[in-house]
Write a protein that holds these residues in place. Structure first.
Motif, mmCIF file in Angstrom:
data_model
loop_
_atom_site.group_PDB
_atom_site.id
_atom_site.type_symbol
_atom_site.label_atom_id
_atom_site.label_comp_id
_atom_site.label_asym_id
_atom_site.label_seq_id
_atom_site.Cartn_x
_atom_site.Cartn_y
_atom_site.Cartn_z
ATOM 1 N N TYR A 202 0.832 -1.208 0.000
ATOM 2 C CA TYR A 202 0.000 0.000 0.000
ATOM 3 C C TYR A 202 0.866 1.257 0.000
ATOM 4 N N SER A 203 1.845 1.292 0.917
ATOM 5 C CA SER A 203 2.716 2.475 1.014
ATOM 6 C C SER A 203 3.616 2.590 -0.213
ATOM 7 N N GLY A 204 4.095 1.429 -0.707
ATOM 8 C CA GLY A 204 4.967 1.463 -1.872
ATOM 9 C C GLY A 204 4.266 2.030 -3.092
ATOM 10 N N TYR A 205 2.992 1.666 -3.270
ATOM 11 C CA TYR A 205 2.231 2.211 -4.397
ATOM 12 C C TYR A 205 1.926 3.700 -4.179
ATOM 13 N N LYS A 206 1.580 4.035 -2.948
ATOM 14 C CA LYS A 206 1.205 5.414 -2.653
ATOM 15 C C LYS A 206 2.391 6.361 -2.834
ATOM 16 N N TYR A 207 3.582 5.889 -2.449
ATOM 17 C CA TYR A 207 4.773 6.740 -2.524
ATOM 18 C C TYR A 207 5.741 6.225 -3.590
ATOM 19 N N ARG A 208 5.222 5.674 -4.667
ATOM 20 C CA ARG A 208 6.054 5.044 -5.685
ATOM 21 C C ARG A 208 7.034 6.015 -6.325
ATOM 22 N N GLU A 209 6.706 7.295 -6.328
ATOM 23 C CA GLU A 209 7.606 8.265 -6.958
ATOM 24 C C GLU A 209 8.883 8.469 -6.144
#
Length: 276
Positions: A202-209
């Motif tokens: 979840y966090s990796g997708y949310k902060y993928r940039e």
């Protein structure tokens, strides 16, 4: 990658590995140590996701036989289906509350003062829980009922407050709800798998940039270090609880939390300036 950054990644990987599965709050230690190392900001958010995956991989490896048995037994074995259902039941409360409140908690509670207070309070709760007479009705993880699983899952949600400790909340919750010390500890490890992987995805997708190729060497140092030291911590904890209570971890939490509060109260360290 400069030498100080590599050193910081190494230290934080060690901290994550040693504290993630002990009831002393890995998040709390990460916040405090990262602040001391001045390793913060958006870069640290991506780094923390990576090292948590390193730590959880250690648990997957340690319990690989049980995992394989459950996966292979799902089509034919009721015990495997019951175990899987219990993990999902225990996991769901964290999913719901995490989606609703994760950003608010990260913004307002991710600071050393909150961590220190939670460490002390959690330590006192652990001492109280250990002194109670335990009524055990589940000696193994396969004997856990769905009601037990739900209760442990709700207890895990308390750990959304940094400094509380996810493993501490689930283990002590398990003891209070009738699980043996070994069963509560092992179920905490198993529950960590979907919880931590889900949070990382979840966090990796949310902060993928935030994941940029230039930081991959830093991530690699933290990931490998967290994996190695998490293996050491998991094996050590399982041996330790065979003949000891969790009181030593409670006293450590209280002492560490009071130390942080004392340095803040006397102005030795400006913890209020810490940023996640």
């Amino acid at each position: 990658m400069d030498l100080w950054t590599a050193f910081s990644a190494l230290i934080l990987g060690v901290v994550e590995g040693l504290t993630e599965f002990l009831p002393i709050s890995s998040t709390g230690h990460q916040i405090i140590v990262a602040d001391l190392l001045e390793f913060g900001g958006e870069r640290s958010m991506a780094f923390n996701i990576i090292i948590q995956l390193g730590a959880i991989l250690a648990v997957v490896w340690e319990f690989r036989r049980k995992i394989f048995d459950v996966v292979l037994g799902l089509p034919t074995q009721p015990s495997a289906r019951r175990f899987t259902a219990n993990l999902l039941i225990a996991f769901l409360p964290a999913v719901v509350l995490g989606v609703l409140f994760a950003d608010w908690i990260h913004h307002y509670l991710f600071n050393p003062i909150t961590v220190a207070a939670a460490l002390v309070v959690g330590g006192l709760v652990m001492l109280w829980a250990e002194k109670r007479q335990h009524q055990v009705h589940a000696e193994t993880v396969d004997e856990i009922s769905w009601k037990d699983a739900l209760k442990v899952g709700l207890a895990q949600c308390i750990a959304m407050i940094p400094g509380t400790s996810r493993s501490g909340a689930t283990i002590i919750g398990g003891l209070l709800f009738g699980l043996s010390r070994k069963t509560a500890t092992e179920f905490s490890f198993f529950l960590a798998m979907p919880t931590m992987v889900g949070a990382a995805v979840y966090s990796g997708y949310k902060y993928r940039e935030l994941f940029v190729p230039a930081d991959f060497p830093v991530f690699a140092i933290g990931f490998v270090t967290a994996f190695i030291f998490a293996m050491i911590a998991v094996k050590g904890l399982l041996r330790f609880i065979a003949s000891h209570s969790y009181a030593v971890f409670a006293w450590y939490r209280i002492a560490f939390g009071l130390l942080i509060l004392a340095t803040w109260q006397f102005g030795w360290v400006d913890w209020t300036a810490a940023k996640p």
